[in-house]
Design a protein around this motif. Structure first.
Motif, short mmCIF file in Angstrom:
data_model
loop_
_atom_site.label_atom_id
_atom_site.label_comp_id
_atom_site.label_asym_id
_atom_site.label_seq_id
_atom_site.Cartn_x
_atom_site.Cartn_y
_atom_site.Cartn_z
N THR A 92 -50.17 62.81 22.90
CA THR A 92 -51.34 63.23 22.80
C THR A 92 -52.21 62.68 21.84
N SER A 93 -51.30 63.20 20.29
CA SER A 93 -51.51 63.05 19.19
C SER A 93 -51.76 61.47 19.30
N THR A 94 -50.96 60.83 19.70
CA THR A 94 -50.69 58.67 19.57
C THR A 94 -52.42 58.43 20.59
N VAL A 95 -52.62 58.96 21.06
CA VAL A 95 -53.68 58.32 21.97
C VAL A 95 -55.08 58.97 20.86
N TYR A 96 -55.14 60.36 20.31
CA TYR A 96 -55.95 60.50 19.48
C TYR A 96 -55.72 59.83 18.02
N ARG A 97 -55.01 59.14 17.42
CA ARG A 97 -54.92 58.21 16.53
C ARG A 97 -55.66 57.20 17.00
N GLU A 98 -55.16 56.72 18.12
CA GLU A 98 -55.61 55.17 18.87
C GLU A 98 -56.84 55.22 18.46
N ILE A 99 -57.61 56.19 19.62
CA ILE A 99 -59.08 56.35 18.95
C ILE A 99 -59.46 56.46 17.68
N ALA A 100 -59.65 57.15 16.82
CA ALA A 100 -59.55 57.50 15.75
C ALA A 100 -59.38 55.44 15.27
N ARG A 101 -58.21 55.15 15.40
CA ARG A 101 -58.43 53.82 15.00
C ARG A 101 -59.53 53.13 14.56
N GLY A 102 -59.60 52.96 16.49
CA GLY A 102 -60.33 51.67 17.53
C GLY A 102 -61.88 52.17 17.57
N GLY A 103 -62.19 53.00 17.06
CA GLY A 103 -62.80 53.73 17.70
C GLY A 103 -64.54 53.39 16.19
N LYS A 104 -65.77 53.21 17.21
CA LYS A 104 -66.57 52.34 16.14
C LYS A 104 -67.59 53.36 15.59
N ASP A 105 -68.72 53.10 14.53
CA ASP A 105 -69.50 54.03 14.00
C ASP A 105 -70.68 54.51 15.60
N ASP A 106 -70.74 53.66 16.01
CA ASP A 106 -71.42 54.27 17.64
C ASP A 106 -70.92 55.54 18.27
N GLY A 107 -69.84 55.67 18.12
CA GLY A 107 -69.17 56.36 18.76
C GLY A 107 -68.18 55.90 20.01
#
Length: 112
Positions: A92-107
């Protein structure tokens, strides 16, 4: 129609396009086989960084491009990161880190 509208091809078509390119098929031929225009295939290739994405990651703990696409699809479907992690067999932490890394300003999240 907005980009990515109702006529958007499923993720499986994009994955199949890259499989065919990895197998040595030219971009136009791969695009024809998955049912998209040559320009659409070229756009996918450019968005992916204009490189052939390897099938397997260096170590199992890292995400493959297919895993990242599954994360994007899961987020678009409204699934929780823990559910997405279980579906792709990652922490789960890997997925959270990936979402933070690949996230854009608009969410939104960009798997490419």
């Amino acid at each position: 129609m907005p980009r990515g509208g109702a006529n958007r091809k499923p993720t499986a078509a994009r994955q199949r396009y890259f499989e065919l390119v990895r197998q040595g098929l030219k971009g136009a031929g791969a695009a024809r086989q998955v049912g998209v225009s040559t320009s659409c295939g070229s756009k996918w290739f450019i968005e992916a960084g204009s490189v052939i994405i390897p099938d397997a990651s260096v170590a199992p703990r890292f995400l493959t491009q297919d895993d990242r696409i599954a994360v994007a699809d899961g987020l678009r479907a409204g699934k929780a990161p823990a559910t997405i992690a279980a579906a792709i067999g990652k922490s789960t932490s890997t997925v959270y880190r990936e979402i933070a890394r690949g996230g854009k300003d608009d969410g939104s999240y960009d798997p490419w």
